[in-house]
Write a protein that holds these residues in place. Structure first.
Motif, mmCIF file in Angstrom:
data_model
loop_
_atom_site.group_PDB
_atom_site.id
_atom_site.type_symbol
_atom_site.label_atom_id
_atom_site.label_comp_id
_atom_site.label_asym_id
_atom_site.label_seq_id
_atom_site.Cartn_x
_atom_site.Cartn_y
_atom_site.Cartn_z
ATOM 1 N N ILE A 1 29.859 9.294 -21.811
ATOM 2 C CA ILE A 1 29.564 7.884 -21.548
ATOM 3 C C ILE A 1 30.171 7.449 -20.221
ATOM 4 N N SER A 2 31.366 7.927 -19.923
ATOM 5 C CA SER A 2 31.992 7.601 -18.640
ATOM 6 C C SER A 2 31.177 8.143 -17.479
ATOM 7 N N LEU A 3 30.703 9.375 -17.616
ATOM 8 C CA LEU A 3 29.871 9.966 -16.565
ATOM 9 C C LEU A 3 28.552 9.211 -16.426
ATOM 10 N N LEU A 4 27.945 8.872 -17.562
ATOM 11 C CA LEU A 4 26.685 8.144 -17.523
ATOM 12 C C LEU A 4 26.857 6.787 -16.863
ATOM 13 N N SER A 5 27.947 6.098 -17.187
ATOM 14 C CA SER A 5 28.205 4.777 -16.598
ATOM 15 C C SER A 5 28.425 4.871 -15.094
ATOM 16 N N ALA A 6 29.051 5.972 -14.658
ATOM 17 C CA ALA A 6 29.275 6.158 -13.219
ATOM 18 C C ALA A 6 27.960 6.429 -12.488
ATOM 19 N N ARG A 7 27.078 7.210 -13.121
ATOM 20 C CA ARG A 7 25.795 7.546 -12.495
ATOM 21 C C ARG A 7 24.783 6.415 -12.603
ATOM 22 N N HIS A 8 24.872 5.628 -13.685
ATOM 23 C CA HIS A 8 23.898 4.559 -13.923
ATOM 24 C C HIS A 8 24.641 3.266 -14.260
ATOM 25 N N PRO A 9 25.293 2.652 -13.282
ATOM 26 C CA PRO A 9 26.089 1.446 -13.560
ATOM 27 C C PRO A 9 25.250 0.268 -14.040
ATOM 28 N N GLU A 10 23.941 0.338 -13.859
ATOM 29 C CA GLU A 10 23.077 -0.760 -14.301
ATOM 30 C C GLU A 10 22.806 -0.721 -15.803
ATOM 31 N N VAL A 11 23.158 0.394 -16.453
ATOM 32 C CA VAL A 11 22.891 0.556 -17.883
ATOM 33 C C VAL A 11 24.074 0.037 -18.701
ATOM 34 N N GLU A 12 23.785 -0.849 -19.634
ATOM 35 C CA GLU A 12 24.813 -1.366 -20.546
ATOM 36 C C GLU A 12 24.917 -0.430 -21.743
ATOM 37 N N VAL A 13 26.130 -0.022 -22.081
ATOM 38 C CA VAL A 13 26.343 0.885 -23.211
ATOM 39 C C VAL A 13 27.165 0.175 -24.277
#
Length: 365
Positions: free
Chosen positions: A298-310
């Protein structure tokens, strides 16, 4: 940081991710979804824009993607007389006869060769028998149990409920990732190019955890669950399903049996995880690893796609102790589903969220 009500009311493209976690994990996910539907106006679990799921989570996701309502599934699992989803122990604990037969033949050959080698070798240099016994590693079965009975059960369940047997039959997109046993590659069943696969077979491939279940053949390839949660496939929600909001309902948290919490065992209340024996020691180790892997992904995903809310919903470590009771017991199933419902509903009502781990794009209920 936003709470669940704020995140899921934004009208963004929402994809749900359901990791595995066995029957108890699926029960928790169902109870959490029921709470979300009650507590958030307009939220319907069977009307999301896509589902990414593995193992038991994939059974729930296939039901929702096929149009079934959360409340109907919820009622079915609370009523022991309801045959809507009549899963029995025999569907999951059938021995893989073919694998055991192959192992028995190979074992007999290894023992025969070892005995013959021992007779021929001088006593002082009789090391050949050990070389033969080393081959025992290679004659062990690929899995203790077969998922074939479970596959037949899921096929029948999907047919009876009018969902269809192929991914292309579903009303909503569903991706069930599994690993190619011989290459390690993740294959996203249900994604373009893989939508003609039978849903039940893909679900079984995603839940064929090493040691317990033999790998599953799809076409000319063998597939297995690289991990229970398969968090490494999380990026598919964005790359293949274009998620703007990612709803993660994760039952795979380590249990906390300290502070007077009693552990349910077959021989009375236990004082700790060790009292549950070998399988739950392994289960606890798996839960620790899966939660850490999910947080990292999730941390990696948030870094690559900061526009996505998790948004992550998961039980507390103390609540997870209830997962240690047998899910084949009606009372245990009811407790898990109802506790998940009450816990998540209360947190939504109170707007409670936990501090984000290094990234404020992730909200936790």
């Amino acid at each position: 940081m936003k709470n669940a009500r704020e995140v899921l009311r934004e009208g963004r493209r929402t994809v749900a991710y359901f990791p595995g976690g066995g029957i108890t994990g699926g029960l928790y996910q169902l109870g959490a979804l029921a709470a979300l539907e009650e507590g958030i106006e307009g939220f319907r679990a069977n009307a999301l824009d896509g589902y990414l799921a593995v193992g038991s989570g994939a059974v729930l996701a296939a039901s929702l993607a096929g149009g079934l309502e959360t409340q109907r599934l919820y009622r079915a699992l609370l009523d022991p007389a309801d045959t809507f989803f009549a899963l029995e122990r025999r569907h999951l604990l059938g021995f893989d006869v073919g694998e055991w037969r192959r192992a028995a033949v190979a074992l007999f050959g290894a023992i025969r060769n070892a005995v013959a080698s021992a007779r021929k070798a001088p006593v002082e240099t009789a090391t050949d028998p050990w070389k033969e016994l080393d081959r025992l590693y290679d004659v062990l079965p690929a899995g203790l149990f077969s998922l074939e009975p479970f596959e037949h059960f899921i096929d029948g369940y999907l047919e009876r409920r009018g969902i269809g047997s192929l991914f292309r039959d579903l009303k909503r997109p569903l991706i069930v990732p599994a690993h190619d046993l011989d290459t390690g590659e993740i294959v996203p069943f249900g994604a373009p190019g893989h939508e003609h696969t039978r849903i039940a077979r893909a679900i079984c491939a995603s839940m064929s955890l090493p040691l317990f279940f033999a790998p599953v053949r799809i076409g000319d390839r063998m597939f297995f669950a690289g991990s229970t949660g398969n968090a490494s496939a999380l990026d598919l929600a964005i790359t293949a399903m274009r998620a703007e909001t990612l709803l993660v309902i994760n039952p795979l948290v380590p249990v906390s049996a300290r502070g007077g919490t009693k552990v349910p065992t077959g021989h009375g209340a236990g004082a700790g995880v060790r009292d549950k024996g070998l399988l739950w020691v392994f289960n606890q180790a798996m839960r620790i690893g899966e939660q850490a892997r999910l947080q990292a992904e999730i941390s990696l995903l948030s870094a690559r796609h900061p526009e996505v809310e998790v948004l992550v919903i998961e039980p507390t470590a103390v609540d997870a102790v209830r997962f240690m009771d047998s899910p084949m017991k009606y009372s245990a199933r009811r407790t898990i589903v109802e506790d998940a419902f009450r816990s998540v509903r209360e947190q939504i009502k109170n707007g409670a969220t936990s501090p984000p781990p290094r990234d404020d794009r992730r909200s936790v209920v």
